[in-house]
Structure formats: structure tokens, C-alpha cells
Write an enzyme that holds these catalytic residues in place. Structure first.
Site, PDB file in Angstrom:
ATOM      1  N   GLU A  79       5.838 -14.139   4.034  1.00 47.59           N
ATOM      2  CA  GLU A  79       5.954 -15.592   3.326  1.00 47.59           C
ATOM      3  C   GLU A  79       7.222 -16.421   3.933  1.00 47.59           C
ATOM      4  O   GLU A  79       7.960 -16.997   3.106  1.00 47.59           O
ATOM      5  CB  GLU A  79       5.725 -15.769   1.916  1.00 47.59           C
ATOM      6  N   ASP A 121       3.748  -6.805   1.998  1.00 47.39           N
ATOM      7  CA  ASP A 121       3.191  -7.166   0.621  1.00 47.39           C
ATOM      8  C   ASP A 121       1.602  -7.051   0.869  1.00 47.39           C
ATOM      9  O   ASP A 121       0.995  -7.880   1.425  1.00 47.39           O
ATOM     10  CB  ASP A 121       3.507  -8.717   0.380  1.00 47.39           C
ATOM     11  N   ASN A 123      -0.626  -6.768  -1.410  1.00 45.56           N
ATOM     12  CA  ASN A 123      -1.381  -7.466  -2.549  1.00 45.56           C
ATOM     13  C   ASN A 123      -2.444  -6.457  -3.086  1.00 45.56           C
ATOM     14  O   ASN A 123      -3.539  -6.796  -3.572  1.00 45.56           O
ATOM     15  CB  ASN A 123      -2.171  -8.686  -2.137  1.00 45.56           C
TER      16      ASN A 123
END
Length: 560
Positions: free
Chosen positions: A298, A445, A447
């Protein structure tokens, strides 16, 4: 410098620029490269005369002459360009005439010509200055190297009798430090900062830039920081770098600014969600870990180019970036240039690779059995960064590093399994083809919680067709299959933290540093913040932490 003509002339461009200071005013001329020198010298002479230039002439009383008469009798100013004491031919083209070693004479004043010398194309202070947090000006240099540039810092302690917009030239500045980073102390709160930046390339220097923190222009005075900072205790374990045989690795979703909305984090004060504020916290955190390898998710496109890359360069880190499809954020991998050398990159968009690379033809065929699921997978722009490094301490050792950010939806376990299937196949291919026998680290990440199909695939090597994640998106998206990893089972380097993401309504482990245990071993896991620290401001992000995720940091070591 007043006695210098700065010329920017790039082969292939139609124009060149000629910049100098005359009678205290900046002159900036844009001319054709193919134009004859005579035209430029005439223009400089004409402008000097029209401006009433006193360069090289004694001052004359103007009291007895009206302005119009002055213009009528203005003496021409002799302008010439010399090289080795000889006049440069006025028939020479600008691109040939204006070169290093030439001297411009305007009257009796000499200007040394510097062609394509170091020059700042961008220079500004950050928008928020906090006590205890590093300040790195945003600098871009042309024809120079940032590491060669010279920065001198000054501070001015404001008093009640002085307005915040006092002109910089009327302020008494006190020397505060030198270098590309300055960390204001609590004693600097309320003070304005000034930095004098000189662009350099080796011994060659360019025109200095002066940057001043002025209220409502760029940066205001130094403000108080948050006081307690969530990573202070973690930094106690990273006072020193990992050492000759160690490799400190970090994985961190830093929360893209494009996703920050007050409604998503109502417990966080709006000012603490502003990018300028959060970047102060982020830079201090990243610098304090002294990591050799940083895998970030991100990362806003602009944040990488304008903030992260220049700031982390100060700390000896180079970085690469991969944008996520058509979005304005993506993945960044930074590495310590004194420790690792980047050999090659093999980044992919997972959905595009699934349909275009024959490596994934079998998986594509099985996914195609459910058109709804296939369309959903192909619509996503999740990416995978793959970098191959050489260990500068032991050049025979190679390291393959994966960095990814998988689909976010809580009911998207089936999609993430397919994404991970593509990622593992691609990583295995890169290792076989580009770096056989290389050690392997996979960060990101994901998730995915520890019991997910993704973690089972990575750590166990196979996911059965009965795994509940295959139907996590509902019967319409169901696509059960046995999925095997082409890589041997990987180890979670940071073991089993309580959570890596903590927001209002959810907390859990979503982020991992996986490693291939036959090539690397874990020396140390940097302890996670305590639950009391994480929840001291209810949830993340907060005034004391820039992201809704927590960085994973560990020290690894190559096996013999």
C-alpha cells in the site's frame, strides 16, 4: 552564485537555458540551441541597457535627468563570451558556444559559465515538522548526486514580538546541524527551520537553494510530537544493524493515503490521518529498525517517488516500485545497498500472468470451469514483486525475495488461493531459472489468517479440494480443487503473533514473513508492541502509529 552563468543544454532538446543574476535580479533565457551566439549577446546587452544596468560602469547621478531622457542616452553595454582569453565566434551556435571554461563579460563583470552543472529541480521542506522526528527535505537533483549534496541547517526561535511571516533575511539564524537529515529536539518546538542546500557532483557544485519553514507556505514551525511513540520500545532491539552475518527483514502495510478516510477510522483524530503527519511517524519507524530489506505494501505512487525513495536513500537504502494495475498504490522493496546488490526483477500482475503465461495453463483451465470466479479473478490488479539479490558479504550467496498484497475481501479466500497458486508457481520458476539454490523470503499482506487455505498452501504445500475457502465466496463462485505448491513448505519467521492488523471491529494476523528453512534461519524476532500499547488510543492508526497494520521485523541468517 552571482558570478556564474548556469547553462542547461541537453542533446536532442531544441532549447537551452541560460541563467544568471544581473543587478540583483535573476535572468532566465530560453533560446534555440541552433541560434547564433551573436543574437544572445545582443539580447543580453540590450536588456542590460534598458534596465539601466550599472554592471561595470560607475554610478551616475539620475536626479537631473527624467526617465525618458535616461533611456534615450543609455550607453550600450559591451557583452562578449571568451574562451581561453579569446572571443568565441559570434557565428557559433549556442549549443557549441556555451561550454565549461567560457567566461561571459557584461561590461567589466565576469561570469564563469557552468554547463549542465548540479542543479536542484525540486527542493522543499516537508509540510509537517515534529520534535523528535527526522526531517528530510524533498530534493531532486539534475547532473548531480543526492549523496554528494551539502546541507546546512539553521533554526530561529520565535518570540512573541515576531510574526510568523517575518522575512527570512531579517531573521537571525543559529547553526543547528549538517547533513541530509535533521531531527528537531523538544527545545526546537516553536522554532522555524532553514536549510541551505548546495547541489554537488563530486567536487563540482551548483547554485544553492535556501528553504525556510514559513507558516502557510510550506512547513510551519516545529511542533510537539505525540510524546510517546508506539515503536520506541521496539527500536530498543534495533539500536545496531543486524551485523556481518545477519539480515534484518521487514514487512509492512503502511496504509496508502488513497484509502484513508475519516469514516473508516473515526477513533483517530483527523490531523493524525493527514499524510504529512503520518509520514513523520513512518519515516522515524522505518529508519529506527535499521533493516537491510524492507517489503512494503500500500505504497502510494507519489509517496514512493516524492517521499520514501529520497528519504530512505539518506539511510543507505535503494528501492524499487511496482504499481498495482491502474490504481495509485502498489508494492515497494527497499534494500541496503552496502549489504545487497539487485541482480534482476521479475514482477507480475497475478491476473495477467494467469492468462498469458503457460506456467499457469493448468490452473487457468481449472478456474475456467467457473466463469463467475474467473471473471472476478481477472478483474483484480493484485501484483507480485520478485527481486533477486546478491549478498555483498558473500557474493556466492543469492537471495530471492517475493513481496505481495492479496485480495482484501473477507469472503475472498477462494480468490486468494488462486492468486497464491500463481505467485508460488512464478516464484518457483524464477528461482529455477535465475537463481538456482538461492535462499527465499516471501513477505506481504496476504489478507489471510493462520488457518486459511493460503497459509496451508504456503506452509503445508497442499490445499485439498475440501478446504472451506473454496466456497468462501458462496456457491456461485465455488471451484473446489486440490492445489499444490511447487515450492517446499515455508516457515513463518515471526511465529504466531496475536495480530498484525488492529482496527475497530477486527484484529488478527494478516501479514507474514515466510522463509525457506533450508537456506535461512531466524536469529531474532523483534517483539511486537504490547496489547496495552496498541490499544492506548483505542485502535490503529493513531496519533502514535501511522498505519492500521504493525510491521513484522526479524533478523535472519544464511545457513552455511
Amino acid at each position: 552564485m552571482d558570478d556564474r552563468v548556469v547553462v542547461r543544454c541537453i542533446p536532442g532538446e531544441p532549447k537551452l537555458t541560460i541563467s544568471f543574476i544581473l543587478d540583483g535580479s535573476h535572468r532566465h533565457m530560453l533560446r534555440d540551441q541552433t541560434e547564433k551566439l551573436a543574437k544572445v549577446l545582443f539580447r543580453i546587452s540590450n536588456n542590460a541597457a534598458k534596465g539601466g544596468s550599472q554592471v561595470g560602469r560607475a554610478k551616475k547621478s539620475k536626479k537631473s535627468k527624467p526617465p525618458l531622457l535616461l533611456a534615450a542616452v543609455a550607453e550600450p553595454v559591451v557583452v562578449k563570451l571568451l574562451y581561453d582569453g579569446e572571443a568565441v565566434s559570434e557565428n557559433a551556435e549556442n549549443s557549441e558556444a556555451w561550454k565549461d571554461g567560457t567566461v561571459l563579460h557584461i561590461g567589466e563583470t565576469r561570469y564563469e559559465v557552468q554547463r549542465n552543472g548540479p542543479n536542484f529541480t525540486r527542493a522543499r521542506l516537508p509540510g509537517c515538522l515534529l520534535a523528535g522526528f527526522p526531517v528530510c527535505p524533498r530534493l531532486e537533483v539534475e547532473f548531480g548526486r543526492l549523496e554528494d549534496c551539502e546541507l546546512t541547517w539553521y533554526k530561529h526561535e520565535a518570540t512573541a514580538s515576531q510574526a510568523g511571516d517575518t522575512p527570512a533575511q531579517e531573521v537571525e539564524w543559529v547553526l543547528a546541524g549538517n547533513g541530509r537529515v535533521y531531527v528537531p529536539s523538544d527545545l526546537d518546538i516553536g522554532s522555524r527551520l532553514k536549510v541551505l542546500a548546495i547541489p554537488r557532483h563530486g567536487e563540482c557544485s551548483g547554485t544553492p537553494k535556501e528553504l525556510v519553514s514559513v507558516v502557510a507556505v510550506e512547513a510551519g514551525p516545529v511542533e510537539a510530537g505525540p510524546g510517546w511513540y508506539m515503536c520506541d520500545n521496539r527500536h530498543a532491539y534495533t539500536v545496531r544493524e543486524a551485523g556481518p552475518g545477519g539480515l534484518r527483514v521487514l514487512s509492512y502495510n503502511i496504509l496508502a493515503d488513497v484509502y484513508v478516510r475519516t469514516v473508516m477510522y473515526p477513533y483517530c483524530p483527523p490531523y493524525a490521518l493527514q499524510l504529512d503527519y503520518r509520514f513523520n511517524l513512518l519515516l522515524k519507524e522505518l529508519a529506527g529498525y535499521k533493516a537491510d530489506l524492507l517489503c512494503l505494501q500500500e505504497v502510494d505512487t507519489g509517496v514512493f517517488a516524492d517521499r520514501l525513495a529520497p528519504a530512505l536513500d539518506v539511510y543507505g537504502l535503494d528501492g524499487t516500485f511496482r504499481v498495482k494495475g491502474h490504481q495509485n498504490e502498489g508494492l515497494a522493496t527497499f534494500y541496503r545497498r552496502s549489504r545487497l546488490r539487485l541482480l534482476s526483477r521479475h514482477d507480475i500482475m497475478l491476473s495477467k500472468a494467469l492468462t498469458s503465461d503457460p506456467l499457469h495453463s493448468d490452473l487457468l483451465e481449472r478456474v475456467s470451469a467457473n466463469q463467475v470466479l474467473k471473471d472476478k479473478v481477472l478483474h483484480l490488479s493484485s501484483t507480485l514483486q520478485v527481486s533477486v539479490f546478491e549478498d555483498l558479504n558473500e557474493p556466492s550467496k543469492k537471495l530471492c525475495v517475493g513481496n505481495t498484497h492479496l485480495y482484501w475481501h473477507p469472503k475472498g479466500g477462494n480468490v486468494r488461493l488462486i492468486q497464491m497458486g500463481v505467485a508460488m508457481q512464478h516464484l518457483s520458476h524464477v528461482i529455477r531459472q535465475e537463481a538456482p539454490g538461492a535462499a527465499f523470503i516471501f513477505c506481504g499482506d496476504f489478507n489471510s489468517t493462520p488457518g486459511s487455505g493460503v497459509c496451508q498452501l504456503v506452509q503445508g504445500g497442499v490445499v485439498p479440494d475440501s478446504h472451506p475457502d473454496w466456497v468462501s465466496g458462496g456457491t456461485e463462485e465455488a471451484c473446489s480443487m486440490e492445489l499444490r505448491s511447487p515450492l517446499p513448505p515455508l516457515l513463518s519467521a515471526c511465529r504466531d503473533p496475536a495480530y498484525t492488523n488492529y482496527v475497530g471491529g477486527f484484529h488478527g494476523v494478516l501479514d507474514y514473513i515466510f522463509l525457506q528453512p533450508d537456506g535461512l534461519e531466524v536469529d531474532q524476532v523483534i517483539p511486537f508492541p504490547s496489547h496495552e500499547e496498541v490499544t492506548s488510543h483505542q485502535a490503529l492508526p493513531s496519533v502514535a502509529h501511522p498505519s492500521d497494520h504493525i510491521a513484522l521485523v526479524c533478523d535472519l541468517r544464511f545457513r552455511p
